[in-house]
Design a protein around this motif. Sequence first.
Motif, PDB file in Angstrom:
ATOM      1  N   PHE A   1       0.815  -1.213   0.000  1.00  0.00           N
ATOM      2  CA  PHE A   1       0.000   0.000   0.000  1.00  0.00           C
ATOM      3  C   PHE A   1       0.851   1.266   0.000  1.00  0.00           C
ATOM      4  CE2 PHE A   1      -3.224  -3.100   1.091  1.00  0.00           C
ATOM      5  CZ  PHE A   1      -4.272  -2.686   0.280  1.00  0.00           C
ATOM      6  N   PRO A   2       1.970   1.327   0.730  1.00  0.00           N
ATOM      7  CA  PRO A   2       2.857   2.477   0.558  1.00  0.00           C
ATOM      8  C   PRO A   2       3.355   2.646  -0.877  1.00  0.00           C
ATOM      9  CG  PRO A   2       3.420   1.317   2.565  1.00  0.00           C
ATOM     10  CD  PRO A   2       2.384   0.482   1.867  1.00  0.00           C
ATOM     11  N   ALA A   3       3.643   1.534  -1.548  1.00  0.00           N
ATOM     12  CA  ALA A   3       4.099   1.623  -2.936  1.00  0.00           C
ATOM     13  C   ALA A   3       3.008   2.184  -3.844  1.00  0.00           C
ATOM     14  CB  ALA A   3       4.545   0.248  -3.436  1.00  0.00           C
ATOM     15  N   LEU A   4       1.765   1.764  -3.614  1.00  0.00           N
ATOM     16  CA  LEU A   4       0.662   2.189  -4.470  1.00  0.00           C
ATOM     17  C   LEU A   4       0.286   3.650  -4.246  1.00  0.00           C
ATOM     18  CD1 LEU A   4      -1.504  -1.045  -4.191  1.00  0.00           C
ATOM     19  CD2 LEU A   4      -0.255  -0.260  -6.219  1.00  0.00           C
ATOM     20  N   VAL A   5       0.147   4.040  -2.983  1.00  0.00           N
ATOM     21  CA  VAL A   5      -0.190   5.450  -2.737  1.00  0.00           C
ATOM     22  C   VAL A   5       0.989   6.335  -3.087  1.00  0.00           C
ATOM     23  CG1 VAL A   5      -1.892   4.858  -0.969  1.00  0.00           C
ATOM     24  CG2 VAL A   5       0.442   5.446  -0.264  1.00  0.00           C
ATOM     25  N   GLY A   6       2.203   5.810  -2.926  1.00  0.00           N
ATOM     26  CA  GLY A   6       3.391   6.592  -3.250  1.00  0.00           C
ATOM     27  C   GLY A   6       3.498   6.920  -4.720  1.00  0.00           C
ATOM     28  N   VAL A   7       3.216   5.947  -5.583  1.00  0.00           N
ATOM     29  CA  VAL A   7       3.332   6.210  -7.016  1.00  0.00           C
ATOM     30  C   VAL A   7       2.250   7.177  -7.474  1.00  0.00           C
ATOM     31  CG1 VAL A   7       1.923   4.262  -7.888  1.00  0.00           C
ATOM     32  CG2 VAL A   7       3.844   5.132  -9.239  1.00  0.00           C
ATOM     33  N   LYS A   8       1.065   7.106  -6.866  1.00  0.00           N
ATOM     34  CA  LYS A   8       0.002   8.045  -7.227  1.00  0.00           C
ATOM     35  C   LYS A   8       0.379   9.464  -6.842  1.00  0.00           C
ATOM     36  CE  LYS A   8      -3.679  10.688  -6.253  1.00  0.00           C
ATOM     37  NZ  LYS A   8      -3.808  11.782  -5.267  1.00  0.00           N
ATOM     38  N   VAL A   9       0.839   9.663  -5.595  1.00  0.00           N
ATOM     39  CA  VAL A   9       1.186  11.008  -5.140  1.00  0.00           C
ATOM     40  C   VAL A   9       2.369  11.548  -5.934  1.00  0.00           C
ATOM     41  CG1 VAL A   9       2.092  12.340  -3.192  1.00  0.00           C
ATOM     42  CG2 VAL A   9       0.193  10.759  -2.848  1.00  0.00           C
ATOM     43  N   ARG A  10       3.376  10.718  -6.148  1.00  0.00           N
ATOM     44  CA  ARG A  10       4.535  11.201  -6.896  1.00  0.00           C
ATOM     45  C   ARG A  10       4.150  11.604  -8.316  1.00  0.00           C
ATOM     46  NH1 ARG A  10       9.933   8.175  -6.079  1.00  0.00           N
ATOM     47  NH2 ARG A  10       9.906   9.604  -4.319  1.00  0.00           N
ATOM     48  N   ALA A  11       3.302  10.817  -8.965  1.00  0.00           N
ATOM     49  CA  ALA A  11       2.910  11.135 -10.340  1.00  0.00           C
ATOM     50  C   ALA A  11       2.115  12.429 -10.405  1.00  0.00           C
ATOM     51  CB  ALA A  11       2.097   9.982 -10.931  1.00  0.00           C
ATOM     52  N   THR A  12       1.129  12.585  -9.530  1.00  0.00           N
ATOM     53  CA  THR A  12       0.289  13.785  -9.595  1.00  0.00           C
ATOM     54  C   THR A  12       1.079  15.034  -9.211  1.00  0.00           C
ATOM     55  OG1 THR A  12      -0.553  13.299  -7.360  1.00  0.00           O
ATOM     56  CG2 THR A  12      -1.881  12.562  -9.226  1.00  0.00           C
ATOM     57  N   GLU A  13       1.939  14.924  -8.196  1.00  0.00           N
ATOM     58  CA  GLU A  13       2.719  16.079  -7.773  1.00  0.00           C
ATOM     59  C   GLU A  13       3.819  16.410  -8.783  1.00  0.00           C
ATOM     60  OE1 GLU A  13       2.140  18.163  -5.149  1.00  0.00           O
ATOM     61  OE2 GLU A  13       0.282  17.010  -5.015  1.00  0.00           O
ATOM     62  N   THR A  14       4.461  15.394  -9.343  1.00  0.00           N
ATOM     63  CA  THR A  14       5.487  15.633 -10.356  1.00  0.00           C
ATOM     64  C   THR A  14       4.887  16.284 -11.591  1.00  0.00           C
ATOM     65  OG1 THR A  14       6.852  13.789  -9.586  1.00  0.00           O
ATOM     66  CG2 THR A  14       7.196  14.522 -11.858  1.00  0.00           C
ATOM     67  N   ALA A  15       3.747  15.779 -12.030  1.00  0.00           N
ATOM     68  CA  ALA A  15       3.102  16.363 -13.216  1.00  0.00           C
ATOM     69  C   ALA A  15       2.760  17.825 -12.966  1.00  0.00           C
ATOM     70  CB  ALA A  15       1.847  15.573 -13.570  1.00  0.00           C
TER      71      ALA A  15
END
Length: 383
Positions: A313-327
Amino acid sequence: MDLFELLPDDLLERFRARAKGYDERNEFFHEDLAELKSQGYLRMFATIDDGGLGFGLQQVAAAQRRLATAAPATALAINMHLVWTGVAHLLARRGDDSLRYVLAEAVAGEVFAFGNSEAGNDSVLFDSNTVAAPLGDGSYSFTGTKIFTSLSPAWTRLGIFGKDSTGQEPMLVHAFITRDTPGYSIKDDWNTLGMRASQSNTTVLDGAVAAADRVFRKLPVGPNADPLIFAIFACFETLLAAVYTGLGERALQIGVETVHKRRSKKTGKSYAQDPDIRWRIADAALAMDGLYPQVDAVARDVDGLVNHGGMWFPALVGVKVRATETARTVVDLIIRVSGGGSYFAGSELGRLYRDVLAGMFHPSDDESAHATIATAWLGPVEQ
């Protein structure tokens, strides 16, 4: 079928050309949806033997990233259909055929939507404000309000859930209703800053009945290890990350094209030669380069049934937050190097600037993601 056959360049150009009009008119992407259907896009997760494309999450995420470079709002809304078909696919891969009919109906042309989000429900999938009332024959009546129901004009199957408090232990009941089910209404309230073509209207359930054979899970309130929960999070977070990665990728492409075209009056050279602008473009490219392999690796591990245990779950929420914030960071950097033209209505970059802001509202939000990751690394907060 490979990615470039599924989404050829000329198809993406048609999507990109229509995206501007959809946004300006606050209109659903009917033409895009028709073309995606004809390409077999909505049946990607079904096996080839069953009439699908036989894709796994890694391939679907790559397709969504490519689609989002042309039409982010179209990709975001289609995500909701792909979440349900992806959940059915992941469960089947793990020996659970309870949602096999979802894949069969997707192949037959049905469009699935996600009707789970509720205003003020920060428990997300672990509690519900919607009332699920048992009717005695295995069916349930649902009463409540669902927000951000993407694909509102087009869905034919809506996944919903609510809480049954009639027994000794409250249970969360997951089910599907159809477009023909009485007892629901769709508000015409999608007038937003961005992602306008998704038409994610509010859905009001007023005694909508899900048949017994469409009630597919009853789970206790609170976090639990049911494979359904993992499958929903895995598909939802990974595919969201893919869409926002594609949005950031497109912004970077626009920035590179723009600075080559713009010329400095002082030097006579293109802005691509300006050291400050080169720095910003490099910053954006560096940020994006770290995102592509992360999204791909998470999707690949889901497909590969990799056991990350408590770190999933850390991996899944992490990739979502990183993608949205990076974009969001990348779009901001590109606007800074692209000049005032991006500030005008109708600018593609200006639309991406508005679209990318939606990323902060999708679950898991920044706060809950940090709480999830902190718990994984530090343990729960002491009471």
